[in-house]
Design a protein around this motif. Structure first.
Motif, PDB file in Angstrom:
ATOM      1  N   GLY A 247      45.201  56.051  59.231  1.00 55.68           N
ATOM      2  CA  GLY A 247      44.183  56.004  60.263  1.00 55.68           C
ATOM      3  C   GLY A 247      42.756  56.075  59.762  1.00 55.68           C
ATOM      4  O   GLY A 247      41.812  56.013  60.563  1.00 55.68           O
ATOM      5  N   LYS A 248      42.564  56.203  58.459  1.00 57.56           N
ATOM      6  CA  LYS A 248      41.220  56.255  57.885  1.00 57.56           C
ATOM      7  C   LYS A 248      40.919  54.975  57.112  1.00 57.56           C
ATOM      8  O   LYS A 248      41.828  54.305  56.609  1.00 57.56           O
ATOM      9  N   VAL A 249      39.638  54.656  57.014  1.00 56.64           N
ATOM     10  CA  VAL A 249      39.196  53.524  56.205  1.00 56.64           C
ATOM     11  C   VAL A 249      38.577  54.082  54.927  1.00 56.64           C
ATOM     12  O   VAL A 249      37.598  54.824  54.969  1.00 56.64           O
ATOM     13  N   LEU A 250      39.182  53.716  53.786  1.00 58.56           N
ATOM     14  CA  LEU A 250      38.765  54.268  52.498  1.00 58.56           C
ATOM     15  C   LEU A 250      38.335  53.153  51.558  1.00 58.56           C
ATOM     16  O   LEU A 250      38.732  51.990  51.715  1.00 58.56           O
ATOM     17  N   ASP A 251      37.526  53.519  50.570  1.00 55.06           N
ATOM     18  CA  ASP A 251      37.137  52.564  49.530  1.00 55.06           C
ATOM     19  C   ASP A 251      38.324  52.292  48.611  1.00 55.06           C
ATOM     20  O   ASP A 251      39.081  53.214  48.261  1.00 55.06           O
ATOM     21  N   ILE A 252      38.495  51.046  48.225  1.00 52.78           N
ATOM     22  CA  ILE A 252      39.574  50.700  47.287  1.00 52.78           C
ATOM     23  C   ILE A 252      39.276  51.341  45.937  1.00 52.78           C
ATOM     24  O   ILE A 252      38.172  51.187  45.407  1.00 52.78           O
ATOM     25  N   PRO A 253      40.225  52.079  45.353  1.00 58.44           N
ATOM     26  CA  PRO A 253      39.995  52.715  44.044  1.00 58.44           C
ATOM     27  C   PRO A 253      39.657  51.679  42.973  1.00 58.44           C
ATOM     28  O   PRO A 253      40.094  50.527  43.048  1.00 58.44           O
ATOM     29  N   GLY A 254      38.917  52.110  41.995  1.00 61.53           N
ATOM     30  CA  GLY A 254      38.441  51.174  40.982  1.00 61.53           C
ATOM     31  C   GLY A 254      39.413  50.876  39.866  1.00 61.53           C
ATOM     32  O   GLY A 254      39.139  50.020  39.024  1.00 61.53           O
ATOM     33  N   GLY A 255      40.592  51.556  39.843  1.00 55.92           N
ATOM     34  CA  GLY A 255      41.505  51.398  38.718  1.00 55.92           C
ATOM     35  C   GLY A 255      41.949  49.975  38.458  1.00 55.92           C
ATOM     36  O   GLY A 255      41.943  49.499  37.319  1.00 55.92           O
ATOM     37  N   PHE A 256      42.365  49.266  39.539  1.00 52.77           N
ATOM     38  CA  PHE A 256      42.817  47.888  39.363  1.00 52.77           C
ATOM     39  C   PHE A 256      41.697  47.006  38.824  1.00 52.77           C
ATOM     40  O   PHE A 256      41.913  46.147  37.974  1.00 52.77           O
ATOM     41  N   PHE A 257      40.483  47.205  39.322  1.00 54.68           N
ATOM     42  CA  PHE A 257      39.355  46.385  38.888  1.00 54.68           C
ATOM     43  C   PHE A 257      38.999  46.678  37.433  1.00 54.68           C
ATOM     44  O   PHE A 257      38.628  45.778  36.684  1.00 54.68           O
ATOM     45  N   ASN A 258      39.124  47.942  37.030  1.00 55.81           N
ATOM     46  CA  ASN A 258      38.886  48.282  35.625  1.00 55.81           C
ATOM     47  C   ASN A 258      39.892  47.588  34.715  1.00 55.81           C
ATOM     48  O   ASN A 258      39.552  47.153  33.608  1.00 55.81           O
ATOM     49  N   ASP A 259      41.136  47.471  35.188  1.00 55.31           N
ATOM     50  CA  ASP A 259      42.160  46.796  34.393  1.00 55.31           C
ATOM     51  C   ASP A 259      41.868  45.306  34.265  1.00 55.31           C
ATOM     52  O   ASP A 259      42.020  44.729  33.189  1.00 55.31           O
ATOM     53  N   VAL A 260      41.457  44.671  35.364  1.00 54.74           N
ATOM     54  CA  VAL A 260      41.143  43.240  35.314  1.00 54.74           C
ATOM     55  C   VAL A 260      39.958  42.989  34.388  1.00 54.74           C
ATOM     56  O   VAL A 260      39.911  41.993  33.658  1.00 54.74           O
ATOM     57  N   ALA A 261      38.984  43.913  34.377  1.00 56.61           N
ATOM     58  CA  ALA A 261      37.776  43.737  33.565  1.00 56.61           C
ATOM     59  C   ALA A 261      38.008  44.023  32.094  1.00 56.61           C
ATOM     60  O   ALA A 261      37.142  43.737  31.266  1.00 56.61           O
ATOM     61  N   ASP A 262      39.169  44.566  31.746  1.00 57.42           N
ATOM     62  CA  ASP A 262      39.491  44.888  30.355  1.00 57.42           C
ATOM     63  C   ASP A 262      40.661  44.007  29.934  1.00 57.42           C
ATOM     64  O   ASP A 262      41.786  44.186  30.389  1.00 57.42           O
ATOM     65  N   TRP A 263      40.380  43.033  29.026  1.00 54.94           N
ATOM     66  CA  TRP A 263      41.418  42.071  28.683  1.00 54.94           C
ATOM     67  C   TRP A 263      42.683  42.739  28.180  1.00 54.94           C
ATOM     68  O   TRP A 263      43.793  42.320  28.505  1.00 54.94           O
ATOM     69  N   SER A 264      42.576  43.816  27.395  1.00 59.90           N
ATOM     70  CA  SER A 264      43.767  44.457  26.839  1.00 59.90           C
ATOM     71  C   SER A 264      44.657  45.030  27.940  1.00 59.90           C
ATOM     72  O   SER A 264      45.874  45.088  27.792  1.00 59.90           O
ATOM     73  N   ARG A 265      44.053  45.456  29.064  1.00 56.78           N
ATOM     74  CA  ARG A 265      44.843  46.011  30.171  1.00 56.78           C
ATOM     75  C   ARG A 265      45.267  44.924  31.155  1.00 56.78           C
ATOM     76  O   ARG A 265      46.349  45.007  31.751  1.00 56.78           O
ATOM     77  N   LEU A 266      44.431  43.910  31.350  1.00 58.86           N
ATOM     78  CA  LEU A 266      44.800  42.807  32.236  1.00 58.86           C
ATOM     79  C   LEU A 266      46.092  42.161  31.764  1.00 58.86           C
ATOM     80  O   LEU A 266      46.954  41.805  32.571  1.00 58.86           O
ATOM     81  N   ALA A 267      46.248  42.024  30.440  1.00 61.59           N
ATOM     82  CA  ALA A 267      47.451  41.396  29.893  1.00 61.59           C
ATOM     83  C   ALA A 267      48.713  42.191  30.216  1.00 61.59           C
ATOM     84  O   ALA A 267      49.812  41.643  30.207  1.00 61.59           O
ATOM     85  N   MET A 268      48.555  43.504  30.496  1.00 63.05           N
ATOM     86  CA  MET A 268      49.712  44.360  30.767  1.00 63.05           C
ATOM     87  C   MET A 268      49.997  44.513  32.272  1.00 63.05           C
ATOM     88  O   MET A 268      50.948  45.183  32.649  1.00 63.05           O
TER      89      MET A 268
END
Length: 427
Positions: A247-268
């Motif tokens: 029932g609440k509207v929250l900001d999407i956590p940044g973890g997924f975006f940090n992974d996409v922005a880091d090639w070594s983590r995006l690959a995983m």
């Protein structure tokens, strides 16, 4: 048998040199995909009944060729050196096969030897391995990195020694000098920026080079890539968006975006657990289409073409005031004219930290800037104008030297390995 082998295992590229007589030569790789002495630090995996446990693999430029042939049926991994010191990384799953850092590294070296056309078939008596002064990542564990490197290299050489990467470059540059000098080496790699101060004696001296100090910071080319992705790509993937929860509207956590922005983590990210979490987030997101684009980027293995486009932009901005960023894949299409001034603004905080590491090297070595005779810049990111401007301003353009940006470290490491006593150089 070569007297010594210098191994520069880099975040982006790996280079090998062999010490022979009074010099060292770079190992040139052979085959249709070979790119001279530079071997891309990349791996590609695909399912094949004849492969080990049903999985076949390739490395270097051959890994890129295999990936481009069938991107959706393969797993492409690069920049994995950035997790060497990370306790958070334990293993990755590739076609149900568990692989640790040392497994990836050992496989890379096995393929590298095979593509060397017999030049590395004899096990060298001594291997000198470059390592960053400071490892990449948050709170890096140096002891863990050393343990992983040891396991990765246990079959590569009979006697393994570790030397700071910029000291390898310093030794290579010292071979050019004909008179005594105090030199500063700045090595801009993919994952780290490292500095070393070295005193160089006249040719023929018993100890020609004496290391004075080394410092480093976990910021370099990959971080600059992350800044570009954060500005141009992540807003289209839902960064800054919101989702509903109880029932609440929250900001999407940044973890997924940090992974996409880091090639070594995006690959995983292409694994069942992560994709299930993304699909759940998509169901609850206020902008589900944006999360859908992130899922497509991961599922359709668009990491390599994305970062290839980022690399093209970065290189273009080193030679022009503005350049076009063009990427299309995974349901995303981006075409943007990027000014060099904007890129420099995005990396401004990173440049401050790099310059602070430079100051720390001078302080630790007890050497004033005006006492530096020559400054040697190496590594791909040394070509970025904003990087070069720091050294022109601090030391004057007449004291700056460049060359062998991708090969000087391996060349110098091999030269160090040929010395009777390498103890002063060991990290």
């Amino acid at each position: 048998m070569a007297r010594a082998l210098g191994l520069d295992f880099g975040t982006t590229n790996t280079v090998v040199a062999l010490a022979e007589d009074d010099d060292a030569r770079l190992v040139e790789f052979t085959g249709t995909e070979a790119t001279g002495a530079v071997f891309r630090s990349a791996l590609c995996f695909w399912e094949d009944e004849q492969g080990w446990n049903g999985v076949a693999s390739e490395a270097g430029p051959w890994a890129i060729a295999e990936y481009l042939e069938a991107p959706l049926d393969s797993r492409f991994v690069q920049s994995f050196k950035t997790v060497a010191a990370s306790p958070l990384f334990e293993r990755t799953t590739i076609f149900n096969r568990q692989m640790r850092f040392e497994d990836l590294g050992r496989l890379l070296l096995q393929k590298l030897v095979r593509h060397a056309g017999g030049q590395l078939d004899d096990r060298p008596a001594r291997v000198i391995v470059g390592r960053p002064v400071e490892y990449a990542g948050a709170r890096p564990d140096e002891a863990l990195a050393r343990q992983r490197y040891d396991l990765m290299l246990r079959e590569f050489g009979a006697e393994v020694h570790y030397v700071y990467e910029p000291l390898g470059a310093a030794h290579s540059f010292a071979a050019r000098l004909t008179e005594p000098a105090t030199i500063l080496v700045a090595d801009f790699g993919g994952g780290t920026t490292d500095f070393s101060l070295v005193r160089v004696a006249a040719p023929g001296a018993e100890r020609r080079c004496v290391p004075l100090a080394s410092t480093g910071v976990g910021i370099a080319g990959d971080r600059f890539d992350q800044r570009i992705v954060s500005q141009l790509v992540l807003p289209l993937l839902g960064k800054g968006g919101q989702y509903r929860s109880f029932g609440k509207v929250l900001d999407i956590p940044g973890g997924f975006f940090n992974d996409v922005a880091d090639w070594s983590r995006l690959a995983m990210m292409r694994n069942r657990r992560t994709l299930e979490e993304l699909r759940k987030l998509q169901r609850d997101a206020l902008d589900p289409e944006a999360i859908g684009r992130m899922i497509a980027l991961v599922e359709e293995e668009q990491g390599f073409p994305l970062y290839d486009a980022v690399g093209r932009l970065k290189r273009a901005l080193s030679g022009a005031d503005h350049a076009e960023f063009a990427f299309e894949g995974g349901g995303i299409r981006i075409a943007a004219d990027v000014k060099r001034a904007d890129f420099e603004r995005w990396i401004a905080d990173d440049l401050v930290r790099i310059e602070a590491a430079l100051d720390a090297a001078l302080t630790r070595g007890g050497v004033a800037a005006d006492a530096i005779d020559r400054v040697f810049l190496t590594g791909g990111s040394s070509l970025i104008p904003a990087i070069r401007a720091i050294f022109d301003r601090r030391f004057g353009a007449e004291r700056i030297a460049t060359g062998g940006e991708l090969t000087s470290i391996a060349h110098g490491l091999a030269l160090i390995g040929a010395e009777p006593d390498i103890t002063p150089w060991e990290a």
